[in-house]
Design a protein around this motif. Structure first.
Motif, short mmCIF file in Angstrom:
data_model
loop_
_atom_site.label_atom_id
_atom_site.label_comp_id
_atom_site.label_asym_id
_atom_site.label_seq_id
_atom_site.Cartn_x
_atom_site.Cartn_y
_atom_site.Cartn_z
N THR A 1 -0.36 4.20 -0.41
CA THR A 1 -0.82 5.50 -0.50
C THR A 1 -0.08 6.87 -0.04
O THR A 1 0.31 6.07 1.24
CB THR A 1 -2.96 4.80 0.26
OG1 THR A 1 -3.11 3.91 -0.27
CG2 THR A 1 -3.51 6.22 0.79
N ASP B 1 0.66 -1.29 -0.03
CA ASP B 1 0.08 0.17 -0.24
C ASP B 1 1.06 1.30 0.40
O ASP B 1 1.54 1.19 1.19
CB ASP B 1 -1.31 0.12 1.54
CG ASP B 1 -2.37 1.26 0.86
OD1 ASP B 1 -1.56 1.79 0.31
OD2 ASP B 1 -2.98 0.61 2.40
N THR C 1 4.20 7.32 2.78
CA THR C 1 3.44 6.38 2.06
C THR C 1 2.48 5.70 3.81
O THR C 1 2.99 5.72 4.60
CB THR C 1 4.15 5.19 1.54
OG1 THR C 1 5.17 4.64 2.76
CG2 THR C 1 5.07 5.47 0.55
#
Length: 172
Positions: free
Chosen positions: A81, A79, A92
């Motif tokens: 994001t 992930d 992150t």
């Protein structure tokens, strides 16, 4: 000192623990209980509290993954994001999650490889050597303040200044 001077003591013998105590610190494992009130303050911080609430399901999944697979670094979290982390507004998810869970006492640094931190569950990393908390919180907080004074030296009575950071407000 060179980092190799303490790696064996810290990561093989497990005589110390990396912690967030104003800054990145290494303390003897016996001092672990002194960090518990600091962990509670970490969880109460508005930015961290919001992050934990917003990402609760992903954090639980991450802790489960670490419990089953062992220590991991932020590079191993798919992930990517971008989130508002603890110190930056452009981190992150993996990096922010591991950092906040570490500061909250949910994770410990299990090892470092080329400077990269690998996080694991404290109870797994330290097994029986992790001291149990059997002391009232007021005594823990007092002992933590005394340890900080011994490390820093003289601190202003007002409660201001960097030496008091993470121990509470001047009113506290």
């Amino acid at each position: 000192y060179h980092p190799n001077s303490y790696y064996d003591w810290l990561y093989t013998k497990r005589k110390g623990i990396e912690c967030d105590d104003k800054e990145l610190c290494i303390v003897p494992i016996e001092d672990y209980p002194l960090l518990t009130h600091h962990h509670a303050r970490t969880l109460a911080h508005p930015r961290r509290k919001g992050f934990l609430k917003k990402h609760n399901l992903k954090l639980e999944a991450l802790l489960s993954r670490i419990a089953s697979d062992g220590p991991l670094s932020s590079l191993e979290i798919d992930d990517k994001t971008r989130v508002i982390g603890d110190w930056t507004e452009n981190s992150t998810f993996g990096r922010a999650a591991l950092d906040i869970l570490w500061k909250a006492g949910k994770l410990s640094v299990a090892k470092r490889v080329n400077g990269k931190k690998y996080y694991g569950l404290p109870q797994t990393i330290y097994e029986e050597s992790l001291p149990q908390i059997e002391t009232p919180s007021e005594t823990i907080e007092e002992a933590h303040i005394l340890r900080r004074l011994l490390a820093v030296g003289i601190l202003p009575k007002s409660g201001s200044g960097g030496g008091w950071q993470g121990l509470g407000s001047s009113k506290d």
